[in-house]
Design an enzyme around this catalytic site. Structure first.
Site: not given
Ligand code: NAP
Length: 404
Positions: A56, A77, A93, A120-121, A192
């Site tokens: 992204k 995205n 998003d 990112g989310a 989801y």
């Molecule tokens: P990302 O950039 O990897 O960020 C996830 C964040 O979660 C990390 O920065 C971290 O924050 C925290 N994290 C990661 N592993 C962890 C753990 N084991 N325990 C606690 N905190 C943890 O991913 P993202 O793109 O933001 O996506 C996050 C989630 O949202 C995913 O499950 C993705 O599938 C979902 N999502 C859904 C949609 C939708 O349309 N519904 C869209 C985008 C993403 P810290 O290091 O600050 O703790």
């Protein structure tokens, strides 16, 4: 038009299905390694792309222009290839999360909202929430506000999970204990799969408003599809597609006394709903490698229940099934989360005198009426709906389909 999703591992993506409802363009999965990215973005045969983890941010240098929201979030995205071959980068998003928040029906102005995770989310959710006047606190494992300082935020009104904690296949875990937040009104989880993470199951038990990330996924796809095709799509389409996906994906779980008709109803319903039918007892026999009476005589009821829980834990993570359970599955509380994470639970009732007992170890030994007294409150606590199966099979099926 040739559109698709760009990412690294995409086999579980719902996007092709969602886009099939949104437009007449083809939609492919483009799995690329980082070293393939540049060539694909410069020379790939696509007119529009969605972009997911881990690209992204990486696609931004290839965009000639970013929309204001993509620039603000520093993440893209959606890519649209313009007639001159240059790329416009957008972030749908933002619209997705905004729409999910509306659907949840919670207002956030002036309220404390905890956003879990700082990826990112999370940045997208924070941007939407702050624009709506929420007092947002980001909880990060390494930030100023972390999971050890949650006691400073027990006045939170809304929690948004933007971490992968609780996501398939690592289900059954929650990032926070909701019992510490007495002012909570709503919990949103942008995951989801499963449809109800442990966090959302806990929130449901507390009677809070909940929403999972499927609505966000469909809404962001809708806005991307508008950019791909150049035509507006009514917001009602998000509801329609969300409803279709939920009906396709949700398991229907039948519970009730032994012999109440779960297997028969499951088969008939499966044929009409085009869903795979699973009899949990058959799965237990396969898992144990012996008949149910043999499991009982060799390992006792406790041994049987252990295998049953393992089987239900596995089945519960799948989607789109009709699951006929064994009559005693409600005697283990943990089976509730396994069955409800992706399933609507229907309690089938039938008059006791109509229940057969042959070939059913517990029904033969125990007084059925005593068993019913014991289990009825458990069935009721598991059930989303209770339906009588005292009439005809057709009546029962019609009733269930009305609910669905
Ligand atoms: P990302 O950039 O990897 O960020 C996830 C964040 O979660 C990390 O920065 C971290 O924050 C925290 N994290 C990661 N592993 C962890 C753990 N084991 N325990 C606690 N905190 C943890 O991913 P993202 O793109 O933001 O996506 C996050 C989630 O949202 C995913 O499950 C993705 O599938 C979902 N999502 C859904 C949609 C939708 O349309 N519904 C869209 C985008 C993403 P810290 O290091 O600050 O703790």
């Amino acid at each position: 038009m040739n559109c698709g999703l760009l990412g690294r591992k995409l086999s579980h993506s719902y996007s092709p299905r969602i886009h099939s409802y949104l437009g007449s363009y083809t939609y492919h999965l483009f799995e690329k390694e980082p070293e393939q990215l540049e060539d694909f973005l410069k020379n790939g045969a696509f007119s529009g792309l969605n972009v997911t983890i881990p690209y992204k941010k990486a696609v931004i240098p290839y965009c000639s222009e970013l929309t204001a929201i993509a620039a603000k979030l520093g993440a893209v995205n959606t890519l649209v290839k313009r007639t001159d071959g240059t790329l416009l980068g957008h972030n749908s998003d933002y619209f997705g999360f905004q729409t999910m928040l509306n659907k949840c029906g919670v207002t956030v102005a002036e309220k404390k909202v905890l956003v879990l995770g700082s990826g990112g989310a999370s940045a997208t959710a924070v941007c939407v929430l702050e624009e709506l006047g929420a007092k947002v606190i980001v909880i990060s494992r390494s930030g100023e506000n972390h999971y050890g300082s949650l006691h400073l935020h027990t006045d939170a009104a809304v929690i948004v999970n933007a971490t992968p904690v609780g996501m398939y296949p690592d289900v059954g875990v929650s990032p926070v204990d909701l019992r510490h937040f007495p002012n909570l009104e709503a919990v949103l989880d942008i995951i989801y799969n499963p449809s109800r993470t442990q966090l959302l199951l806990d929130a449901e038990q507390l009677g809070l408003k909940t929403e999972n990330g499927l609505y966000m996924l469909v809404a962001q796809a809708k806005e991307s599809a508008e950019l791909f095709s150049g035509h507006p799509i009514p917001n009602a389409k998000v509801d329609e597609i969300h409803g279709l996906l939920r009906r396709e994906m949700e398991n229907i779980v039948l519970i009730g006394m032994p012999g109440c008709g779960k297997s028969t109803v499951a088969k008939a319903l499966g044929a009409l709903e085009h869903k795979k039918v699973i009899d949990a007892d058959d799965e237990i026999i396969t898992a144990a490698g012996m008949s149910i009476p043999s499991i009982f005589s060799k390992f006792g009821e406790d041994g049987f229940r252990k295998v049953e829980t393992q089987v239900l834990a596995r089945l519960g993570t799948q989607s789109g099934l009709i699951i006929a359970t064994g009559g005693g599955c409600v005697t283990r509380a943990q089976n509730y989360s396994h069955l409800h994470q992706n399933g609507t639970i229907i309690y089938l009732t039938r008059q006791l005198e109509k229940l057969p007992t042959s070939g059913r170890p517990l029904s033969q030994q125990a007084d059925l009426s005593e068993m019913f007294q014991c289990r009825n409150p458990l069935y009721e606590s598991f059930a989303d709906y209770t339906i009588s199966n005292d009439g005809t099979l057709e009546d029962t099926i019609a009733h269930i389909r009305r609910i669905l």
